[in-house]
Scaffold this active site. Structure first.
Site, PDB file in Angstrom:
ATOM      1  N   GLU A 142       4.255   9.135  32.158  1.00  0.00           N
ATOM      2  CA  GLU A 142       2.981   9.132  32.559  1.00  0.00           C
ATOM      3  C   GLU A 142       2.294   7.675  32.309  1.00  0.00           C
ATOM      4  O   GLU A 142       1.605   6.946  33.066  1.00  0.00           O
ATOM      5  CB  GLU A 142       1.851   9.804  31.837  1.00  0.00           C
ATOM      6  CG  GLU A 142       0.245   9.688  32.343  1.00  0.00           C
ATOM      7  CD  GLU A 142      -0.508  10.543  31.444  1.00  0.00           C
ATOM      8  OE1 GLU A 142      -1.231  11.070  32.245  1.00  0.00           O
ATOM      9  OE2 GLU A 142      -0.422  10.608  30.221  1.00  0.00           O
ATOM     10  N   ASP A 143       2.905   6.988  31.094  1.00  0.00           N
ATOM     11  CA  ASP A 143       2.732   5.590  30.770  1.00  0.00           C
ATOM     12  C   ASP A 143       3.130   4.701  31.704  1.00  0.00           C
ATOM     13  O   ASP A 143       2.399   3.486  31.529  1.00  0.00           O
ATOM     14  CB  ASP A 143       3.142   5.476  29.147  1.00  0.00           C
ATOM     15  CG  ASP A 143       2.351   6.373  28.238  1.00  0.00           C
ATOM     16  OD1 ASP A 143       1.250   6.518  28.455  1.00  0.00           O
ATOM     17  OD2 ASP A 143       3.028   6.912  27.457  1.00  0.00           O
TER      18      ASP A 143
ATOM     19  N   ARG B 256       8.398  -0.324  25.093  1.00  0.00           N
ATOM     20  CA  ARG B 256       8.358   0.067  26.494  1.00  0.00           C
ATOM     21  C   ARG B 256       7.921  -0.540  27.779  1.00  0.00           C
ATOM     22  O   ARG B 256       7.795  -0.167  28.801  1.00  0.00           O
ATOM     23  CB  ARG B 256       7.222   1.317  26.517  1.00  0.00           C
ATOM     24  CG  ARG B 256       7.376   2.146  24.905  1.00  0.00           C
ATOM     25  CD  ARG B 256       6.656   3.509  25.134  1.00  0.00           C
ATOM     26  NE  ARG B 256       6.715   4.107  26.471  1.00  0.00           N
ATOM     27  CZ  ARG B 256       6.039   5.312  26.552  1.00  0.00           C
ATOM     28  NH1 ARG B 256       5.009   5.581  26.196  1.00  0.00           N
ATOM     29  NH2 ARG B 256       6.469   5.876  28.055  1.00  0.00           N
TER      30      ARG B 256
ATOM     31  N   HIS C 107      -3.507   7.406  22.405  1.00  0.00           N
ATOM     32  CA  HIS C 107      -4.237   7.206  23.763  1.00  0.00           C
ATOM     33  C   HIS C 107      -5.532   7.946  24.134  1.00  0.00           C
ATOM     34  O   HIS C 107      -5.669   8.792  23.301  1.00  0.00           O
ATOM     35  CB  HIS C 107      -3.036   7.516  24.689  1.00  0.00           C
ATOM     36  CG  HIS C 107      -1.713   6.905  25.111  1.00  0.00           C
ATOM     37  ND1 HIS C 107      -0.633   7.522  25.087  1.00  0.00           N
ATOM     38  CD2 HIS C 107      -1.746   5.516  25.222  1.00  0.00           C
ATOM     39  CE1 HIS C 107       0.395   6.311  25.404  1.00  0.00           C
ATOM     40  NE2 HIS C 107      -0.367   5.180  25.364  1.00  0.00           N
TER      41      HIS C 107
ATOM     42  N   CYS D   2       1.650  13.356  29.170  1.00  0.00           N
ATOM     43  CA  CYS D   2       2.264  12.294  29.106  1.00  0.00           C
ATOM     44  C   CYS D   2       3.812  12.650  29.742  1.00  0.00           C
ATOM     45  O   CYS D   2       4.585  11.593  30.248  1.00  0.00           O
ATOM     46  CB  CYS D   2       3.019  12.104  27.415  1.00  0.00           C
ATOM     47  SG  CYS D   2       1.497  12.170  26.507  1.00  0.00           S
TER      48      CYS D   2
HETATM   49  N1  GLY Z   1       6.011   8.134  21.361  1.00  0.00           N
HETATM   50  C1  GLY Z   1       5.145   7.709  22.605  1.00  0.00           C
HETATM   51  C2  GLY Z   1       4.753   6.626  22.405  1.00  0.00           C
HETATM   52  O1  GLY Z   1       4.266   5.981  21.360  1.00  0.00           O
HETATM   53  O2  GLY Z   1       4.421   5.708  23.256  1.00  0.00           O
END
Ligand code: GLY
Length: 265
Positions: free
Chosen positions: A71-72, A91, A168, A255
């Site tokens: 989802e992020d 990420r 979040h 997520c």
């Molecule tokens: N472990 C998920 C995040 O920190 O994005």
């Protein structure tokens, strides 16, 4: 169309990788077990599919330990998709890997560009607006970039604040229907949900605030009986799914998927 914020024909999920052991976490509460994570993930995908939705299930990405939290990486709206720009350095590259999959469903794919940061976990799309929480991962600049990016689609983007120490915005809230939000008390007291009906998670069950409304189901993490009973009594069709391993990495129900109805559906 009423219900467009929780009625979906499609979802995208991504298999947990062996590298989940290196996933980000605020507090170490134990190493995630891949076999258990995979079983929970399969149960989650089965729940999505049980509503009749098509779930595009992507292979694990070993280079990105947190990529199961798909989802992020993007925001999918009926008009088009937006590739996010995650605020976690590990990420950052992950979001771009989602573009080819989004291109299967969307002609209009936009991006949030440097120097701004925004992660999908901070975005709650309701029937009337898009709420975005500033957090350690999402900046005001990222929210402004989202506002610009969605303006010609007619969206109102409202900046709100994620509580201190919470990963979040949606760690602490979920959309249940057009007018109703499930929220922790610590988030609701900020007043950010004025005009909505708010149901609070039960005392001691704050960790289930990250739940999803997906078509007829409210899919919530297993192990939160008081909140599950409250939602059941309120008339929601609750489906519980194990989340113990994702929770070790601060992950929850929202997520694990991108949920959408592409323009062609
Ligand atoms: N472990 C998920 C995040 O920190 O994005």
């Amino acid at each position: 169309m009423s219900g467009k914020s929780y009625t979906f024909s499609h979802a995208i999920s991504l298999q947990p990788a062996h590298s989940i052991t290196q996933g980000l976490r605020a507090v170490d509460i134990g190493m995630p077990d891949l076999a258990v994570f995979k079983q929970h993930h399969a149960d989650y995908v089965a729940a999505l599919r049980s509503t009749g939705a098509h779930v595009e299930l992507l292979d694990a990405l070993e280079d990105y330990p947190d990529s199961v939290f798909v989802e992020d990486a993007a925001l999918c709206l009926p008009e088009g998709a937006i590739v996010m720009r995650p605020g976690a350095p590990s990420r950052l590259g992950e979001a771009a890997t989602m573009a080819p999959t989004l291109a299967k469903f969307y002609d209009d794919i936009r991006t949030i560009d440097a120097p701004d940061f925004i992660e999908g976990g901070d975005i709650l799309t309701t029937e009337r607006e898009i709420l975005v929480g500033t957090s350690a991962r999402t900046t005001s600049g990222g929210i402004e970039a989202l506002r610009r990016t969605t303006a010609d689609w007619g969206y109102t983007v409202r900046e709100v604040a994620t509580p201190e120490g919470v990963l979040h915005f949606k760690t602490d809230c979920s959309l249940l229907d057009e007018d109703t939000i499930l929220s922790t008390k610590r988030l609701a007291v900020s007043g950010c949900f004025e005009g909505y009906k708010v149901l609070n998670t039960a005392e001691g069950e704050e960790a289930c605030a990250n739940t999803i409304r997906f078509n007829e189901l409210v899919i919530m993490p297993a192990g939160f009986p008081k909140t599950a009973e409250m939602l059941d009594k309120a008339g929601y069709n609750v489906r519980e799914v194990g989340n113990s391993e994702a929770a070790k990495l601060d992950g929850g129900m929202s997520c694990l998927s991108l949920r959408f109805s592409p323009p062609s559906a």
